[in-house]
Motif scaffolding. Structure first.
Motif, PDB file in Angstrom:
ATOM      1  N   ILE A 373       2.846  -3.057  -8.314  1.00  0.00           N
ATOM      2  CA  ILE A 373       2.153  -2.762  -7.051  1.00  0.00           C
ATOM      3  C   ILE A 373       3.028  -1.915  -6.143  1.00  0.00           C
ATOM      4  CG2 ILE A 373       1.380  -3.851  -4.900  1.00  0.00           C
ATOM      5  CD1 ILE A 373       0.160  -6.073  -6.588  1.00  0.00           C
ATOM      6  N   THR A 374       4.304  -2.262  -6.030  1.00  0.00           N
ATOM      7  CA  THR A 374       5.193  -1.476  -5.160  1.00  0.00           C
ATOM      8  C   THR A 374       5.405  -0.071  -5.710  1.00  0.00           C
ATOM      9  OG1 THR A 374       7.103  -2.432  -6.319  1.00  0.00           O
ATOM     10  CG2 THR A 374       6.397  -3.502  -4.275  1.00  0.00           C
ATOM     11  N   ASP A 375       5.396   0.064  -7.025  1.00  0.00           N
ATOM     12  CA  ASP A 375       5.662   1.368  -7.638  1.00  0.00           C
ATOM     13  C   ASP A 375       4.426   2.264  -7.629  1.00  0.00           C
ATOM     14  OD1 ASP A 375       7.114   3.327  -8.827  1.00  0.00           O
ATOM     15  OD2 ASP A 375       7.049   2.486 -10.840  1.00  0.00           O
ATOM     16  N   PHE A 376       3.281   1.703  -7.976  1.00  0.00           N
ATOM     17  CA  PHE A 376       2.081   2.527  -8.116  1.00  0.00           C
ATOM     18  C   PHE A 376       1.408   2.801  -6.768  1.00  0.00           C
ATOM     19  CE2 PHE A 376      -2.482   3.131  -8.868  1.00  0.00           C
ATOM     20  CZ  PHE A 376      -2.443   4.206  -9.752  1.00  0.00           C
ATOM     21  N   PHE A 377       1.266   1.779  -5.949  1.00  0.00           N
ATOM     22  CA  PHE A 377       0.557   1.940  -4.676  1.00  0.00           C
ATOM     23  C   PHE A 377       1.466   2.389  -3.536  1.00  0.00           C
ATOM     24  CE2 PHE A 377      -2.270  -1.068  -6.934  1.00  0.00           C
ATOM     25  CZ  PHE A 377      -3.441  -0.330  -6.869  1.00  0.00           C
ATOM     26  N   LEU A 378       2.753   2.596  -3.837  1.00  0.00           N
ATOM     27  CA  LEU A 378       3.683   3.162  -2.857  1.00  0.00           C
ATOM     28  C   LEU A 378       3.720   2.340  -1.568  1.00  0.00           C
ATOM     29  CD1 LEU A 378       2.645   6.917  -3.301  1.00  0.00           C
ATOM     30  CD2 LEU A 378       4.500   5.696  -4.448  1.00  0.00           C
ATOM     31  N   VAL A 379       3.878   1.029  -1.734  1.00  0.00           N
ATOM     32  CA  VAL A 379       3.945   0.126  -0.580  1.00  0.00           C
ATOM     33  C   VAL A 379       5.251  -0.655  -0.660  1.00  0.00           C
ATOM     34  CG1 VAL A 379       1.462  -0.126  -0.258  1.00  0.00           C
ATOM     35  CG2 VAL A 379       2.639  -1.601  -1.892  1.00  0.00           C
ATOM     36  N   ASN A 380       5.641  -1.251   0.459  1.00  0.00           N
ATOM     37  CA  ASN A 380       6.843  -2.073   0.487  1.00  0.00           C
ATOM     38  C   ASN A 380       6.725  -3.089   1.623  1.00  0.00           C
ATOM     39  OD1 ASN A 380       7.277  -0.522   2.805  1.00  0.00           O
ATOM     40  ND2 ASN A 380       8.614   0.917   1.739  1.00  0.00           N
ATOM     41  N   ASN A 381       7.724  -3.955   1.673  1.00  0.00           N
ATOM     42  CA  ASN A 381       7.821  -4.976   2.716  1.00  0.00           C
ATOM     43  C   ASN A 381       6.551  -5.830   2.796  1.00  0.00           C
ATOM     44  OD1 ASN A 381      10.364  -3.948   3.240  1.00  0.00           O
ATOM     45  ND2 ASN A 381       9.608  -2.518   4.782  1.00  0.00           N
ATOM     46  N   GLU A 382       6.057  -6.049   3.996  1.00  0.00           N
ATOM     47  CA  GLU A 382       4.942  -6.972   4.197  1.00  0.00           C
ATOM     48  C   GLU A 382       3.661  -6.480   3.531  1.00  0.00           C
ATOM     49  OE1 GLU A 382       4.440  -7.783   8.297  1.00  0.00           O
ATOM     50  OE2 GLU A 382       6.417  -8.720   8.553  1.00  0.00           O
ATOM     51  N   GLU A 383       3.448  -5.177   3.526  1.00  0.00           N
ATOM     52  CA  GLU A 383       2.244  -4.641   2.897  1.00  0.00           C
ATOM     53  C   GLU A 383       2.245  -4.932   1.398  1.00  0.00           C
ATOM     54  OE1 GLU A 383      -0.246  -0.407   2.617  1.00  0.00           O
ATOM     55  OE2 GLU A 383       1.741  -0.480   3.536  1.00  0.00           O
ATOM     56  N   ALA A 384       3.416  -4.780   0.766  1.00  0.00           N
ATOM     57  CA  ALA A 384       3.517  -5.071  -0.665  1.00  0.00           C
ATOM     58  C   ALA A 384       3.311  -6.560  -0.937  1.00  0.00           C
ATOM     59  CB  ALA A 384       4.891  -4.627  -1.188  1.00  0.00           C
ATOM     60  N   VAL A 385       3.898  -7.408  -0.108  1.00  0.00           N
ATOM     61  CA  VAL A 385       3.746  -8.859  -0.282  1.00  0.00           C
ATOM     62  C   VAL A 385       2.285  -9.271  -0.113  1.00  0.00           C
ATOM     63  CG1 VAL A 385       4.376 -11.112   0.664  1.00  0.00           C
ATOM     64  CG2 VAL A 385       6.121  -9.325   0.428  1.00  0.00           C
ATOM     65  N   ASP A 386       1.608  -8.669   0.858  1.00  0.00           N
ATOM     66  CA  ASP A 386       0.209  -9.009   1.101  1.00  0.00           C
ATOM     67  C   ASP A 386      -0.666  -8.618  -0.095  1.00  0.00           C
ATOM     68  OD1 ASP A 386      -1.983  -9.851   2.893  1.00  0.00           O
ATOM     69  OD2 ASP A 386      -2.538  -7.728   2.828  1.00  0.00           O
ATOM     70  N   LEU A 387      -0.481  -7.405  -0.609  1.00  0.00           N
ATOM     71  CA  LEU A 387      -1.247  -6.974  -1.784  1.00  0.00           C
ATOM     72  C   LEU A 387      -0.950  -7.858  -2.998  1.00  0.00           C
ATOM     73  CD1 LEU A 387      -1.150  -3.059  -1.806  1.00  0.00           C
ATOM     74  CD2 LEU A 387      -3.147  -4.524  -1.570  1.00  0.00           C
ATOM     75  N   HIS A 388       0.327  -8.172  -3.156  1.00  0.00           N
ATOM     76  CA  HIS A 388       0.737  -8.995  -4.291  1.00  0.00           C
ATOM     77  C   HIS A 388       0.112 -10.388  -4.216  1.00  0.00           C
ATOM     78  CE1 HIS A 388       3.977 -11.325  -6.573  1.00  0.00           C
ATOM     79  NE2 HIS A 388       3.354 -10.590  -7.470  1.00  0.00           N
ATOM     80  N   ASN A 389       0.110 -10.970  -3.032  1.00  0.00           N
ATOM     81  CA  ASN A 389      -0.497 -12.300  -2.867  1.00  0.00           C
ATOM     82  C   ASN A 389      -1.988 -12.275  -3.180  1.00  0.00           C
ATOM     83  OD1 ASN A 389       1.930 -13.452  -2.146  1.00  0.00           O
ATOM     84  ND2 ASN A 389       1.601 -13.172   0.047  1.00  0.00           N
TER      85      ASN A 389
END
Length: 702
Positions: A373-389
């Motif tokens: 998710i962090t690599d493909f959708f180019l997100v990090n920090n809270e946004e990455a955690v939210d998508l991952h959850n």
């Protein structure tokens, strides 16, 4: 003649200059001279007696001599004068030439300055034109749309490498034009409609391609990581949408999260259902408690009473750990359990093995998905955690529910403790992988495991407290030998200590409380059982045998430093001390009583009261001299037969003899007191060294 006159004048001037110079030189030397020497020379009058006429005469002679020299060299002087005049003319012509050259150089310098200014202007013009050329060329390249790129965007399939390169070029052109601004360039107005059309076409193709890849995730038995790898290879597709069509990018993101969430939910639900069907049938039940005396088989009692440990059984064990703790070590990252393969091979597993397999699968997918998710959708920090959850929420829920159902059915304290340690290790794994630790999930799992473990251990405590001693008496299992309930407790306690050691962490407060409560219940049971023994001596022997059994089972370097080991060891030592006194009482009880009473009076300073013991000394000495040798033989024969552990019995025997000799030494010391020193019976006491030689016969050879 005029030239000679001029020459003579010059000579006079030179002679005068020479005389003045000489005089100045003499005065300067005089100033430097030692004043005492000057004063002495003046006072002596040497060299100062010459008269003024003599000086004038001498000067005149010198003048004439000089004039004569000039007359003699007049030809050479005239020649020198002509040469000087010639040189003066040459230098004058040279000066005119140099002045002319200087004027020429001045004009050349002006020409060079002029040329330099012209060169600077030309260079500046060239530089400006090159800058304009570069900017103009770049601008032309940015807005120019090649036929190749247009054809590739419109006709080439999105799977082709050329399409990805053309998409990069299109993105580059649009981005640069937006960054530069349209300005007044008419060419931009001509190009932008073409670029917008290509962007629209590319957006549609990219969106369709990404959706088609995501739909492949829904196929049964598909390896979703293969499709994720394909998506990562074309990650720029999503980046292009993110810059030029945010709505489509958001749509794709939502579609992916929804698809992967359903896929994980289905996968873990099916895996958990099939996995937990592989649980062993012969596992601990509610009736398999420490104090359950009905489960003890008569034919197995002989092995329970033995100090040797059991051979690990081929079915699930309730109280002994066997090799189950290896799941925290080398087997932790072992292969996942494949349900259909295990079913075909008819393999069954302990609950902790099933728990490890499903949790390891969850942790691996959880970690991999976060990185994707962090690599493909180019997100990090809270946004990455939210998508991952969002992606893992359903899977997390189904795994938690499945584990909760199985935990609620477990009565295996060893398995529950292993699962608690496994949970801690999984948390450490996530931290090492720099992945969000999903603290709420693991806290819930740990809470379920601890609650169940406390319930199971409380059931063990209650079963121990409610043991029917009358039934044990009727079954004949209540003698001085180690009891099977104590062996169960020792094996279970050893299992907990081994698990804590293998996990690599110290025993926490919760587990310390569990072990202390368990020890307290066993201690109370042993107190009740010892009260049922026929004699006080058998009571101590019963306690010593059972405490020794516990210590022999949990005897390793790590366990020796535990609090439980210290408590049991202290109880054993107390029982041994009481047993030693009980063994000595029939043989030298009279001496022990005499020694204790006399030492008490001596320590309190009542030595005058010792006189009344003077008559008793003879009786004590006579009894000891007559009975000490049979007493030693009797103690040895009796002590060896009382203990199931030969090494323990030998050590206790040596402790008894040590205490025996100690009482003799104390009695001898009392006889040396002033009150008894005149009593002739004191010299008749058997020498303590003779007693020690007799005792050495019973010292073990090892």
């Amino acid at each position: 003649m005029p030239r000679k006159r001029v020459t003579m004048q010059k000579l006079d001037t030179n002679d005068r200059s020479f005389t003045i110079s000489s005089l100045e030189f003499c005065l300067s030397q005089l100033r430097k001279a030692d004043p005492k020497l000057v004063k002495k020379a003046i006072s002596s009058g040497d060299g100062l007696t010459e008269s003024k006429d003599d000086v004038s005469t001498r000067l005149s002679e010198a003048h004439r001599y000089a004039v004569q020299q000039c007359l003699d060299n007049s030809e050479q002087l005239a020649q020198l004068h002509n040469q000087l005049v010639h040189c003066d003319n040459v230098f004058e012509r040279l000066q005119k030439t140099l002045y002319s050259f200087q004027d020429s150089l001045g004009s050349i310098g002006q020409d060079m300055k002029h040329l330099q200014m012209q060169s600077h202007h030309l260079h500046q013009e060239l530089e400006n034109r090159q800058k304009v050329r570069v900017e103009l060329s770049q601008f032309v390249d940015d807005i120019a749309v090649s036929q190749t790129m247009m054809k590739t965007i419109n006709e080439v399939d999105a799977n082709e490498r050329g399409f990805l390169e053309a998409l990069h070029e299109l993105h580059h052109k649009i981005t640069l034009i937006i960054q530069r601004g349209n300005g007044d360039a008419v060419a931009v107005n001509d190009t932008m409609p073409i670029l917008e059309g290509l962007k629209l076409k590319a957006t549609v193709k990219v969106r369709d391609w990404l959706l088609s890849k995501m739909f492949q995730f829904r196929k049964p038995l598909s390896n979703y990581q293969v499709f994720q790898h394909q998506l990562l290879k074309c990650r720029f597709f999503y980046e292009f949408l993110l810059h030029h069509d945010l709505i489509s990018a958001k749509e794709l993101q939502d579609e992916y999260i929804d698809t992967i969430s359903k896929m994980f939910f289905t996968y873990f639900k099916a895996y958990a259902t099939r996995l937990f069907k592989l649980a062993m049938k012969d596992v601990a039940t509610k009736d398999d408690t420490l104090g359950n005396i009905d489960s003890a088989k008569p034919q197995g009692l002989s092995s329970l009473f033995s100090s040797k440990q059991h051979v690990v059984r081929n079915k699930a064990t309730v109280f002994s750990i066997g090799q189950r703790h290896n799941i925290l070590g080398d087997d932790f990252f072992g292969a996942l359990i494949v349900p259909h393969a295990a079913t075909q091979n008819q393999v069954a597993y302990q609950f902790e093995a099933l728990f490890r397999s499903i949790q390891l699968a969850f942790v691996d997918h959880y970690s991999h998905e976060y990185l994707f998710i962090t690599d493909f959708f180019l997100v990090n920090n809270e946004e990455a955690v939210d998508l991952h959850n969002k992606a893992m929420a359903r899977a997390m829920s189904v795994v938690l529910k499945s584990c909760e159902e199985q935990i609620a059915l477990s009565w295996d304290a060893i398995s529950l403790h292993l699962c608690i340690c496994l949970s801690d290790k999984f948390i450490d794994v996530l931290a090492e992988r720099e992945v969000p630790e999903c603290t709420d999930y693991w806290n819930t799992v740990s809470s379920l495991l601890w609650a169940r473990l406390n319930l199971v251990m409380n059931t063990h405590y209650e079963s121990v407290k409610s043991v029917d001693l009358k039934k044990l008496m009727q079954s004949g299992s209540l003698d001085a030998r180690p009891h099977f309930i104590v062996r169960r407790y020792a094996e279970l306690t050893s299992a907990h200590l081994v698990i804590a050691k293998t996990s690599g962490k110290e025993i926490g407060d919760k587990m310390e409380a569990v072990l202390e409560n368990s020890e307290d219940s066993i201690e109370q049971l042993l107190t009740r059982m010892s009260a049922m023994q026929q004699s006080q001596k058998n009571k101590h022997v019963f306690l010593i045998n059972n405490f020794d059994l516990i210590l022999s089972i949990i005897d390793d370097e790590e366990s020796k430093h535990s609090k439980i080991y210290a408590i049991v060891h202290e109880l054993e030592q107390k029982s041994i001390d009481d047993f030693v006194e009980e063994m000595l009482e029939p043989h030298i009880g009279y001496m022990i009583k005499f020694v204790n009473e006399c030492e008490s009076l001596i320590s309190q300073g009542h030595t005058q009261l010792l006189v009344r013991y003077n008559d008793k000394v003879g009786t004590v000495v006579a009894n000891f001299n007559a009975k000490w040798r049979p007493a030693v033989d009797s103690i040895n024969a009796e002590c060896i037969q009382l203990f199931t552990n030969f090494s323990l019995g030998t050590n206790i025997l040596q402790t008894i003899f040590t205490k025996y000799v100690l009482y003799i030494n104390r009695f001898t010391k009392i006889l040396a007191h002033d009150v008894f020193v005149k009593n002739p019976v004191c010299t008749q006491l058997v020498n303590v060294h003779q007693v020690m030689l007799e005792i050495k016969r019973f010292k073990p050879a090892y």
